[in-house]
Design an enzyme around this catalytic site. Structure first.
Site, mmCIF file in Angstrom:
data_model
loop_
_atom_site.group_PDB
_atom_site.id
_atom_site.type_symbol
_atom_site.label_atom_id
_atom_site.label_comp_id
_atom_site.label_asym_id
_atom_site.label_seq_id
_atom_site.Cartn_x
_atom_site.Cartn_y
_atom_site.Cartn_z
ATOM 1 N N TYR A 1 -4.081 12.104 -0.136
ATOM 2 C CA TYR A 1 -3.206 11.236 -0.927
ATOM 3 C C TYR A 1 -1.958 11.987 -1.379
ATOM 4 O O TYR A 1 -0.825 11.522 -1.197
ATOM 5 C CB TYR A 1 -3.979 10.694 -2.118
ATOM 6 C CG TYR A 1 -3.212 9.731 -3.006
ATOM 7 C CD1 TYR A 1 -3.388 8.363 -2.885
ATOM 8 C CD2 TYR A 1 -2.324 10.192 -3.966
ATOM 9 C CE1 TYR A 1 -2.703 7.470 -3.691
ATOM 10 C CE2 TYR A 1 -1.621 9.312 -4.782
ATOM 11 C CZ TYR A 1 -1.819 7.958 -4.644
ATOM 12 O OH TYR A 1 -1.132 7.091 -5.453
ATOM 13 N N GLU B 1 -4.838 10.515 -15.035
ATOM 14 C CA GLU B 1 -5.248 10.700 -13.636
ATOM 15 C C GLU B 1 -4.479 11.849 -12.998
ATOM 16 O O GLU B 1 -5.029 12.636 -12.219
ATOM 17 C CB GLU B 1 -5.016 9.411 -12.852
ATOM 18 C CG GLU B 1 -5.592 9.430 -11.451
ATOM 19 C CD GLU B 1 -6.897 8.681 -11.319
ATOM 20 O OE1 GLU B 1 -7.694 9.046 -10.434
ATOM 21 O OE2 GLU B 1 -7.137 7.735 -12.077
ATOM 22 N N ASP C 1 -2.927 0.817 -10.063
ATOM 23 C CA ASP C 1 -4.340 0.626 -10.396
ATOM 24 C C ASP C 1 -4.550 0.414 -11.891
ATOM 25 O O ASP C 1 -5.291 -0.472 -12.322
ATOM 26 C CB ASP C 1 -5.157 1.830 -9.927
ATOM 27 C CG ASP C 1 -5.149 1.978 -8.422
ATOM 28 O OD1 ASP C 1 -4.690 1.035 -7.735
ATOM 29 O OD2 ASP C 1 -5.584 3.040 -7.927
ATOM 30 N N GLY D 1 -15.525 5.686 -5.336
ATOM 31 C CA GLY D 1 -15.078 6.035 -4.000
ATOM 32 C C GLY D 1 -14.933 4.837 -3.097
ATOM 33 O O GLY D 1 -14.974 4.960 -1.874
ATOM 34 N N GLY E 1 -12.289 2.549 -3.206
ATOM 35 C CA GLY E 1 -10.953 2.006 -3.100
ATOM 36 C C GLY E 1 -10.743 0.823 -4.019
ATOM 37 O O GLY E 1 -9.816 0.044 -3.841
ATOM 38 N N LEU E 2 -11.601 0.678 -5.039
ATOM 39 C CA LEU E 2 -11.507 -0.437 -5.974
ATOM 40 C C LEU E 2 -11.132 0.024 -7.377
ATOM 41 O O LEU E 2 -11.229 -0.731 -8.331
ATOM 42 C CB LEU E 2 -12.834 -1.209 -6.013
ATOM 43 C CG LEU E 2 -13.282 -1.792 -4.675
ATOM 44 C CD1 LEU E 2 -14.631 -2.475 -4.822
ATOM 45 C CD2 LEU E 2 -12.245 -2.766 -4.138
ATOM 46 N N ASP F 1 3.632 2.011 -4.645
ATOM 47 C CA ASP F 1 3.799 2.109 -6.098
ATOM 48 C C ASP F 1 4.479 3.402 -6.512
ATOM 49 O O ASP F 1 5.398 3.398 -7.333
ATOM 50 C CB ASP F 1 2.475 1.898 -6.831
ATOM 51 C CG ASP F 1 1.371 2.845 -6.424
ATOM 52 O OD1 ASP F 1 1.502 3.534 -5.386
ATOM 53 O OD2 ASP F 1 0.343 2.891 -7.128
ATOM 54 N N GLU G 1 0.837 -1.208 0.000
ATOM 55 C CA GLU G 1 0.000 0.000 0.000
ATOM 56 C C GLU G 1 0.868 1.253 0.000
ATOM 57 O O GLU G 1 1.773 1.398 0.826
ATOM 58 C CB GLU G 1 -0.906 -0.010 1.226
ATOM 59 C CG GLU G 1 -2.239 0.643 0.990
ATOM 60 C CD GLU G 1 -3.125 -0.169 0.050
ATOM 61 O OE1 GLU G 1 -3.699 0.449 -0.876
ATOM 62 O OE2 GLU G 1 -3.238 -1.383 0.210
#
Length: 382
Positions: free
Chosen positions: A273, A211, A222, A173, A175-176, A83, A80
């Site tokens: 973030y 993004e 992702d 929203g 987290g997937l 990346d 987590e």
């Protein structure tokens, strides 16, 4: 309770979703000719999702789409916030998708429509500089605009006009990675119909750059798992060179995503973030390296007094998480779920105490589920 322990060997916590998920029957991006346009490789997306998107296309444009593409969301088993630190991650694709129905046109106009937002069209002209949509209700279109901007303005590719409808069943929203799946499905669609020649990794990098343009300085995980995932496998990704290594999920084990009903947001003023990323960059600069990937645990702990407490904690999470992720690959590959569960538990504690990105409802769920499954599996926030 007994059935949960017997049947569920690997558990995951999401920020917003309650569902038992198997892995997609075919990972990565899939495409097919739209109904009535001939045969092709079938999508893995649920029929109702494809139907929702194609129905919106027909209602908006008075014709069927020529092509349909689907890209999966993801869960991250471990690794987590590593990346963007050039580290290791180990996500897997899930059987929730973003779907893109598309037909090319002879002009330079992109007409994008969101099936999940009342099928309202949003247009922009490729012959003019691509800018962000300012209206809140049109924010979703910035992901489509971002992909087009990267392809046309940054890569200089011969992009043309298209009719596009997007929609899906990846909860927003949650987290997937609904935005990454959107970017990958749109990027693959445009590359395919205009013969731009982009491979899966190039599509993923295009989505990541889009993004960033939208407002979230995300890593590559992702988009890459959405583009390159394999059925019944997790994917160990080296985020430095983008090399991948498929790790089969042991037979008889399941991945469960549990609903905490706590929504998060990556892009925008409410997100922390980007702040976490800046803190990691600050720590890397202290050690004279570009990314925390190049800092060992021994080096970090020796320098603890030289860093402010918050920066040290952020770095400690990343450095130890990289080590955990590599160890988790070996544990999963050998079927050692006791070690895998322990590593997942340590990962959650690190996210909670060092990176400070969990919330009490999720911590409570982790404790509850962990007490039920014990050594039968692992549980952490994704």
């Amino acid at each position: 309770r007994d059935r949960l322990v017997a049947e569920v060997a690997m558990l995951r916590i999401s920020l917003f979703l309650a569902a038992l998920l198997g892995l997609c029957s075919a990972g990565g991006v899939l495409s097919k000719m739209a109904p009535g346009k001939g045969s092709g490789q079938g999508t893995c997306a649920a029929d109702h999702t494809v139907g929702k998107v194609t129905d919106c296309f027909s209602a908006t444009f008075g014709e069927e789409p020529q092509y349909v593409f689907a890209a999966p969301g993801r869960v991250n088993l471990i690794g987590e916030h590593t990346d963007y630190n050039d580290g290791f991650v180990m996500p897997c694709a899930i059987d929730f998708h973003m779907v893109c129905a598309v037909s090319p046109t002879d002009d330079t106009t992109i007409t994008a429509v969101a099936a999940d937002f009342d099928c309202k069209p949003n247009k922009f002209d490729l012959s003019e500089p691509i800018v962000k949509a300012e209206a809140k209700e049109d924010f979703w279109s910035n992901y489509v605009r971002g992909v087009c901007k990267v392809l046309k303005e940054d890569k200089g590719l011969p992009l043309k006009g298209a009719k596009i409808v997007i929609g899906g069943d990846v909860p927003q929203g949650a987290g997937l990675s609904s935005s990454a799946a959107l970017e990958v499905s749109v990027g693959t669609a445009l590359s395919s119909i205009f013969k731009l020649g982009l491979g899966p990794k190039e599509v993923a990098l295009t989505g990541q750059k889009a993004e960033h343009w939208v407002g979230c300085n995300c890593g590559i995980m992702d988009q890459l798992i959405s583009a390159c995932g394999h059925a019944d496998h997790s994917l160990l990704i080296d985020c430095r060179d983008l090399s991948t290594y498929s790790v089969k999920i042991p037979k008889g084990f399941s991945i469960v995503i549990v609903n905490s009903n706590f929504k998060h947001e990556l892009a925008g003023l409410d997100s922390e973030y980007n702040q976490r990323r800046s803190q990691c960059e600050e720590a890397a600069q202290h050690f004279g390296v570009s990314h925390l990937r190049d800092v060992t645990a021994e080096t970090l702990f020796k320098a603890e007094a030289e860093l402010d407490p918050v920066t040290f904690k952020r770095a400690r999470h990343v450095v130890t998480e990289n080590d955990r992720t590599e160890a988790a690959r070996k544990a999963l590959e050998s079927g050692d779920m006791v070690t895998m569960g322990r590593l997942m538990g340590e990962s959650h504690v690190s996210m909670r105490d060092d990176f400070e990105i969990t919330v009490p409802p999720i911590d409570a769920l982790v404790d509850i589920i962990g007490n039920v499954i014990g050594a039968e599996g692992g549980v952490r926030m994704t």
